[in-house]
Scaffold this active site. Structure first.
Site, short mmCIF file in Angstrom:
data_model
loop_
_atom_site.label_atom_id
_atom_site.label_comp_id
_atom_site.label_asym_id
_atom_site.label_seq_id
_atom_site.Cartn_x
_atom_site.Cartn_y
_atom_site.Cartn_z
CG ASN A 254 -1.25 1.30 1.22
OD1 ASN A 254 -2.09 1.69 0.35
ND2 ASN A 254 -2.75 1.44 2.35
CE LYS B 40 -0.13 3.54 4.57
NZ LYS B 40 0.00 2.91 5.99
CG HIS C 115 -5.34 1.86 5.50
ND1 HIS C 115 -5.13 2.59 5.76
CD2 HIS C 115 -5.15 0.62 5.05
CE1 HIS C 115 -4.30 2.56 6.11
NE2 HIS C 115 -2.85 1.38 6.08
CD GLU D 49 -2.85 5.14 7.40
OE1 GLU D 49 -2.90 5.89 5.28
OE2 GLU D 49 -1.47 4.83 7.38
CD GLU E 278 -3.52 -2.62 7.32
OE1 GLU E 278 -2.27 -2.48 6.57
OE2 GLU E 278 -3.60 -1.57 6.94
N GLY F 90 2.58 2.62 10.66
CA GLY F 90 3.75 3.14 10.75
C GLY F 90 4.85 3.33 11.88
CB SER G 135 5.73 -1.62 11.69
OG SER G 135 5.48 -0.55 11.78
#
Ligand code: 13P
Length: 247
Positions: free
Chosen positions: A7, A9, A93, A95, A163, A169, A209
């Site tokens: 991904n 992003k 997702h 985010e 996730e 991240g 990560s």
């Protein structure tokens, strides 16, 4: 067979996406692995139609709107993404949920339109650190799955990605035991919705990560069928190292 997905992003414009492809050594990746890249919307068509693209590298869209067309400035639809060469769509997702405030209901609408447009949905679920500390992992991920389950089960194919928000991240990774617990919870729910053999064929990916150094250990965890990689998928070498380490 493992599914190894990247991904990107909000990274890699069209030219950088093509550079990635030139640098990516697909031959270093076991042929049994399925490879998917989720580029930015602006890079999707370039990547999907690139001459140097090995047909093993499939392309997906990171997000779509829940309507098929209309006056929705700045949005893109699932059918447009398909027309541009996407085969998969990430939905829900972390985010989207936590930076852009996307709700479970909106996630459900997006899965609906993705399925009816003929893209393969990849539904992302995962708990925040507060939810984890409160012992709510199971409750949160099941709620996020169940809201879209009818649509998902009507699709010829779908994937789920676990996730944990606190691992995205941050450099913190779920332990293989954490992943086994969450993936097993999701698998058992899928078994209730589908026949057990069918549920066992739904790939459940781990994301958060993932790096070349931890990919093998995570892949060995029970019910982990693949990886959804953020930062470490931006570099062609580290992405192929992850894919190679994944078994
Ligand atoms: P990182 O691998 O950068 O933690 O991101 C994970 C992710 O969000 C993939 O969708």
């Amino acid at each position: 067979m493992a599914v190894i997905a990247g991904n990107w992003k909000m990274h890699h414009g069209p030219n950088e996406a093509l550079d990635f492809l030139s640098d990516f050594d697909v031959d270093a990746v076991p042929s049994s692995h399925e490879l998917i890249v989720f580029p930015s919307n602006l890079s999707l068509h370039a990547l999907a139609t690139a001459e140097q693209r090995d047909s093993r590298v499939q392309v997906g869209v990171q997000n779509v709107y829940w309507e098929d067309s209309g006056a929705f400035t700045g949005e893109i639809s699932a059918s447009m993404a398909k027309d541009a060469g996407a085969a998969f769509a990430l939905i829900g997702h972390s985010e989207r949920r936590h930076v852009f405030g996307e709700t479970d209901l909106q996630t459900q609408w997006k899965v609906d339109i993705v399925v009816s447009s003929g893209l393969v949905p990849v539904l992302c679920v995962g708990e925040t650190i507060e939810e984890r500390k409160a012992g709510l992992v199971e409750e949160v991920i099941l709620r996020q799955l169940e809201v879209a389950l009818d649509s998902l089960c009507s699709a010829p194919r779908f994937l789920v990605a676990y996730e944990p928000v606190w691992a995205i991240g941050t450099g913190e990774t779920a332990t293989p035991e954490d992943a086994t617990f969450a993936h097993g919870t999701l698998r058992r729910r899928l078994e209730r919705a589908l026949s057990a053999p069918h549920a066992s064929r739904v790939p459940i990916l781990y994301g958060g990560s993932v790096k070349p150094g931890n990919a093998a250990e995570l892949m060995e965890a029970r019910d982990v069928d693949g990886l959804l990689v953020g930062g470490a998928s931006l570099d062609a070498t580290s992405f192929s190292q992850i894919a190679a380490a994944a078994g």
